[in-house]
Design a protein around this motif. Structure first.
Motif, PDB file in Angstrom:
ATOM      1  N   UNK A   1       0.821  -1.208   0.000  1.00 60.64           N
ATOM      2  CA  UNK A   1       0.000   0.000   0.000  1.00 60.64           C
ATOM      3  C   UNK A   1       0.849   1.249   0.000  1.00 60.64           C
ATOM      4  N   UNK A   2       1.878   1.251   0.829  1.00 54.96           N
ATOM      5  CA  UNK A   2       2.786   2.393   0.887  1.00 54.96           C
ATOM      6  C   UNK A   2       3.501   2.593  -0.435  1.00 54.96           C
ATOM      7  N   UNK A   3       3.956   1.498  -1.038  1.00 51.62           N
ATOM      8  CA  UNK A   3       4.660   1.612  -2.327  1.00 51.62           C
ATOM      9  C   UNK A   3       3.756   2.180  -3.407  1.00 51.62           C
ATOM     10  N   UNK A   4       2.496   1.766  -3.406  1.00 54.54           N
ATOM     11  CA  UNK A   4       1.558   2.266  -4.404  1.00 54.54           C
ATOM     12  C   UNK A   4       1.345   3.771  -4.264  1.00 54.54           C
ATOM     13  N   UNK A   5       1.200   4.236  -3.022  1.00 53.22           N
ATOM     14  CA  UNK A   5       0.998   5.659  -2.775  1.00 53.22           C
ATOM     15  C   UNK A   5       2.242   6.455  -3.169  1.00 53.22           C
ATOM     16  N   UNK A   6       3.403   5.990  -2.721  1.00 52.57           N
ATOM     17  CA  UNK A   6       4.647   6.694  -3.039  1.00 52.57           C
ATOM     18  C   UNK A   6       4.879   6.736  -4.550  1.00 52.57           C
ATOM     19  N   UNK A   7       4.642   5.613  -5.212  1.00 53.03           N
ATOM     20  CA  UNK A   7       4.838   5.547  -6.659  1.00 53.03           C
ATOM     21  C   UNK A   7       3.965   6.561  -7.383  1.00 53.03           C
ATOM     22  N   UNK A   8       2.697   6.659  -6.998  1.00 52.40           N
ATOM     23  CA  UNK A   8       1.790   7.582  -7.676  1.00 52.40           C
ATOM     24  C   UNK A   8       2.203   9.034  -7.454  1.00 52.40           C
ATOM     25  N   UNK A   9       2.600   9.385  -6.239  1.00 55.46           N
ATOM     26  CA  UNK A   9       3.021  10.768  -5.971  1.00 55.46           C
ATOM     27  C   UNK A   9       4.275  11.092  -6.774  1.00 55.46           C
ATOM     28  N   UNK A  10       5.236  10.177  -6.797  1.00 53.95           N
ATOM     29  CA  UNK A  10       6.456  10.410  -7.567  1.00 53.95           C
ATOM     30  C   UNK A  10       6.170  10.519  -9.065  1.00 53.95           C
ATOM     31  N   UNK A  11       5.301   9.642  -9.562  1.00 50.02           N
ATOM     32  CA  UNK A  11       4.940   9.707 -10.975  1.00 50.02           C
ATOM     33  C   UNK A  11       4.279  11.044 -11.312  1.00 50.02           C
ATOM     34  N   UNK A  12       3.382  11.485 -10.439  1.00 49.45           N
ATOM     35  CA  UNK A  12       2.705  12.762 -10.675  1.00 49.45           C
ATOM     36  C   UNK A  12       3.706  13.915 -10.677  1.00 49.45           C
ATOM     37  N   UNK A  13       4.623  13.907  -9.719  1.00 48.77           N
ATOM     38  CA  UNK A  13       5.615  14.975  -9.640  1.00 48.77           C
ATOM     39  C   UNK A  13       6.525  14.977 -10.873  1.00 48.77           C
ATOM     40  N   UNK A  14       6.780  13.806 -11.436  1.00 51.58           N
ATOM     41  CA  UNK A  14       7.649  13.748 -12.619  1.00 51.58           C
ATOM     42  C   UNK A  14       6.989  14.389 -13.834  1.00 51.58           C
ATOM     43  N   UNK A  15       5.667  14.446 -13.837  1.00 49.52           N
ATOM     44  CA  UNK A  15       4.974  15.095 -14.958  1.00 49.52           C
ATOM     45  C   UNK A  15       4.777  16.591 -14.731  1.00 49.52           C
ATOM     46  N   UNK A  16       5.224  17.097 -13.573  1.00 48.42           N
ATOM     47  CA  UNK A  16       4.989  18.500 -13.240  1.00 48.42           C
ATOM     48  C   UNK A  16       5.956  19.457 -13.921  1.00 48.42           C
ATOM     49  N   UNK A  17       7.088  18.935 -14.360  1.00 50.57           N
ATOM     50  CA  UNK A  17       8.124  19.805 -14.910  1.00 50.57           C
ATOM     51  C   UNK A  17       9.284  19.993 -13.960  1.00 50.57           C
ATOM     52  N   UNK A  18       9.172  19.428 -12.743  1.00 52.00           N
ATOM     53  CA  UNK A  18      10.292  19.493 -11.805  1.00 52.00           C
ATOM     54  C   UNK A  18      11.449  18.634 -12.307  1.00 52.00           C
ATOM     55  N   UNK A  19      12.677  19.066 -12.068  1.00 54.99           N
ATOM     56  CA  UNK A  19      13.808  18.195 -12.400  1.00 54.99           C
ATOM     57  C   UNK A  19      13.852  17.028 -11.411  1.00 54.99           C
ATOM     58  N   UNK A  20      14.345  15.889 -11.852  1.00 58.20           N
ATOM     59  CA  UNK A  20      14.404  14.707 -10.992  1.00 58.20           C
ATOM     60  C   UNK A  20      15.128  14.983  -9.675  1.00 58.20           C
ATOM     61  N   UNK A  21      16.139  15.835  -9.718  1.00 59.77           N
ATOM     62  CA  UNK A  21      16.924  16.102  -8.509  1.00 59.77           C
ATOM     63  C   UNK A  21      16.094  16.735  -7.393  1.00 59.77           C
ATOM     64  N   UNK A  22      15.016  17.441  -7.752  1.00 56.70           N
ATOM     65  CA  UNK A  22      14.193  18.106  -6.746  1.00 56.70           C
ATOM     66  C   UNK A  22      13.028  17.250  -6.244  1.00 56.70           C
ATOM     67  N   UNK A  23      12.693  16.216  -6.986  1.00 54.91           N
ATOM     68  CA  UNK A  23      11.478  15.451  -6.679  1.00 54.91           C
ATOM     69  C   UNK A  23      11.511  14.754  -5.320  1.00 54.91           C
ATOM     70  N   UNK A  24      12.598  14.082  -4.909  1.00 54.53           N
ATOM     71  CA  UNK A  24      12.582  13.421  -3.601  1.00 54.53           C
ATOM     72  C   UNK A  24      12.260  14.363  -2.440  1.00 54.53           C
TER      73      UNK A  24
END
Length: 224
Positions: free
Chosen positions: A110-133
């Protein structure tokens, strides 16, 4: 003589969740859970190495329930907002478990699913990967804190709620205008902590997402 029944992992988690609905993490123990199941603690330790591991597994089931049927829709902000509201609503049905999630976190599916979705969403925002974590971490802290805060209000008894409301009225309407001029001035407009929790949740989250968006440079390649 017949041996004791062997309980499955899912049955143990069901019993733990039910026990936690009527108690709290301080009074909860593996020994108490074993007594509820009519077995001994050692049989439960075959499934979970510690109380903390068991509590994390219980909290993870709430996240699994929140993700059940979830489909990402809309832009990155809409995806994160929809996900956060699903998690909020899932813990709202079992508020005693929200504090456990905030305290113990979870490392299950459950935790992995939530984290994965938030990270995926942030990757489509235009943020550079270095800032996403770092952005993810701040979002996770904010959402967990808001949900745990709501859960604290949700788990009080009607008597405790009335006592709190009376204290609120005394605090606001009874404020000495000489000593607390601002409080006396706004007394009729200030609302108690438990009021409009969903609206406050959405507004605070929206403000945080807007802050993230404000830091995104136009034209930057997604996920660069």
């Amino acid at each position: 003589m017949a041996g004791r029944r062997r309980w499955s992992t899912e049955e143990i988690l069901d019993a733990a969740a039910e026990l936690l609905r009527t108690s709290d993490t301080e009074s909860f123990s593996v020994r108490r859970l074993a007594a509820t199941l009519g077995t001994d603690s050692s049989s439960l330790y075959r499934h979970f190495r510690s109380k903390t591991e068991l509590l994390r597994a219980v909290a993870d089931r709430i996240l699994l329930a929140a993700m059940d049927g979830y489909r990402p829709e809309g832009d990155w902000k809409q995806r994160i907002t929809a996900l956060a509201l699903r998690v909020r609503e899932a813990f709202g049905r079992q508020p005693q478990l929200a504090a456990i999630w905030g305290q113990y976190a979870s490392g299950g599916t459950g935790s992995r699913l939530v984290v994965e979705e938030v990270l995926q969403a942030l990757r489509t925002s235009g943020l550079p990967d270095a800032e996403i974590p770092a952005r993810y971490h701040r979002l996770a802290v904010l959402i967990a804190a808001l949900i745990a805060s709501e859960a604290g209000v949700s788990t009080i008894t009607p008597k405790e709620y009335e006592q709190g409301m009376e204290l609120f009225r005394v605090t606001t309407f009874g404020a000495d205008p000489e000593r607390f001029p601002a409080l006396a001035h706004f007394a009729r407009d200030i609302r108690p902590l438990g009021a409009d929790r969903r609206a406050a949740f959405e507004e605070i989250l929206a403000a945080h997402l807007a802050r993230i968006e404000a830091g995104i440079h136009p034209g930057r390649p997604t996920g660069s």
